[in-house]
Design a protein around this motif. Structure first.
Motif, PDB file in Angstrom:
ATOM      1  N   LEU A  29       0.817  -1.206   0.000  1.00  0.00           N
ATOM      2  CA  LEU A  29       0.000   0.000   0.000  1.00  0.00           C
ATOM      3  C   LEU A  29       0.853   1.259   0.000  1.00  0.00           C
ATOM      4  CD1 LEU A  29      -2.808  -1.012   2.524  1.00  0.00           C
ATOM      5  CD2 LEU A  29      -3.068  -0.642   0.049  1.00  0.00           C
ATOM      6  N   ASP A  30       2.090   1.164   0.411  1.00  0.00           N
ATOM      7  CA  ASP A  30       2.956   2.341   0.478  1.00  0.00           C
ATOM      8  C   ASP A  30       4.075   2.333  -0.553  1.00  0.00           C
ATOM      9  OD1 ASP A  30       1.557   3.370   2.650  1.00  0.00           O
ATOM     10  OD2 ASP A  30       2.781   2.259   4.101  1.00  0.00           O
ATOM     11  N   THR A  31       4.312   1.189  -1.206  1.00  0.00           N
ATOM     12  CA  THR A  31       5.488   1.053  -2.067  1.00  0.00           C
ATOM     13  C   THR A  31       5.114   0.382  -3.379  1.00  0.00           C
ATOM     14  OG1 THR A  31       6.770   0.702  -0.046  1.00  0.00           O
ATOM     15  CG2 THR A  31       7.872   0.242  -2.129  1.00  0.00           C
ATOM     16  N   ARG A  32       5.739   0.815  -4.448  1.00  0.00           N
ATOM     17  CA  ARG A  32       5.570   0.187  -5.750  1.00  0.00           C
ATOM     18  C   ARG A  32       6.445  -1.060  -5.853  1.00  0.00           C
ATOM     19  NH1 ARG A  32       5.893   5.779  -7.076  1.00  0.00           N
ATOM     20  NH2 ARG A  32       3.991   6.585  -8.076  1.00  0.00           N
ATOM     21  N   PRO A  33       6.201  -1.930  -6.845  1.00  0.00           N
ATOM     22  CA  PRO A  33       7.010  -3.139  -7.005  1.00  0.00           C
ATOM     23  C   PRO A  33       8.494  -2.863  -7.237  1.00  0.00           C
ATOM     24  CG  PRO A  33       4.953  -3.382  -8.211  1.00  0.00           C
ATOM     25  CD  PRO A  33       5.017  -1.953  -7.737  1.00  0.00           C
ATOM     26  N   ASP A  34       8.813  -1.689  -7.797  1.00  0.00           N
ATOM     27  CA  ASP A  34      10.222  -1.382  -8.034  1.00  0.00           C
ATOM     28  C   ASP A  34      10.923  -0.841  -6.790  1.00  0.00           C
ATOM     29  OD1 ASP A  34       9.121   1.116  -7.787  1.00  0.00           O
ATOM     30  OD2 ASP A  34       9.711   1.830  -9.786  1.00  0.00           O
ATOM     31  N   GLY A  35      10.202  -0.730  -5.677  1.00  0.00           N
ATOM     32  CA  GLY A  35      10.794  -0.257  -4.435  1.00  0.00           C
ATOM     33  C   GLY A  35      10.598   1.215  -4.156  1.00  0.00           C
TER      34      GLY A  35
END
Length: 211
Positions: A29-35
């Protein structure tokens, strides 16, 4: 679904069913898959649309959740452990091979140097002689130490026998003083004879004899 907000639970359920942990959902919820972290969402926070928007980027082209962060981290740790174990085993094998081959390699190197230079041959020969002398000296020191220990044990036994003879008054001959001299205690004489015998044996370096 503790710690997951009620408005996000319907969307989070499919991820939990796929093996995600609650911490994986909160991270997504706070971070995209790329970090990278989210900086903007076109929906108001705290609404189901906000959760759908953010969690949807964690779905592949077939609508299935990506492997959760906890699984990815566990796989990374396991892979690093396996690589480190392999490296340790490889280094151990290399060290064992070097230790096994070091003497033949050193001998070949000395032979090559000796063949290429008379000066090198002379230095190598001198070092070999010095090494043999050091080894011989070390062996002699060990032999001397063994002899010293043996002599010390022998004299300890002799001293014990002398003391036993003193206590028992065991003497083969008692010297009697002339009539005009003060009498001598036979036990004192026995002690002096036993000590004299021990000193004589020690000077001569002979074995232990009966008192």
């Amino acid at each position: 679904m503790i710690n997951i907000p009620a408005w996000a639970r319907p969307t989070a359920q499919r991820f939990l069913d796929a093996g995600w942990h609650v911490s994986d959902v909160l991270h997504a919820l706070d971070t995209r898959p790329d970090g990278s972290e989210w900086t903007y969402t076109p929906h108001r926070h705290g609404t189901p649309q906000w959760a759908v928007y953010r969690l949807s980027v964690w779905l592949d082209g077939f609508g299935q959740p990506y492997p959760p962060r906890s699984q990815v981290l566990a796989e990374q740790v396991a892979r690093q452990d396996a690589e480190q174990q392999h490296d340790r085993q490889r280094w151990a094998e290399l060290r064992a091979a070097r230790l096994h081959d070091v003497e033949p390699a050193a001998r070949r190197a000395r032979e090559m140097l000796a063949a290429a230079s008379l000066r090198a041959a002379s230095q190598i020969r001198r070092r070999e002689v010095q090494g043999q002398a050091r080894r011989s000296q070390a062996g002699a020191s060990e032999d001397q130490s063994a002899r010293d220990r043996e002599a010390r044990m022998r004299w300890e036994l002799l001293d014990e026998q002398a003391q036993a003879a003193i206590r028992a008054g065991a003497v083969t001959e008692v010297w009697m003083p002339p009539a005009d001299e003060e009498p001598i205690d036979p036990r004192t004489l026995a002690r002096e004879r036993a000590l004299a015998k021990a000193r004589r044996e020690k000077r001569n370096g002979s074995g232990v004899r009966d008192c």
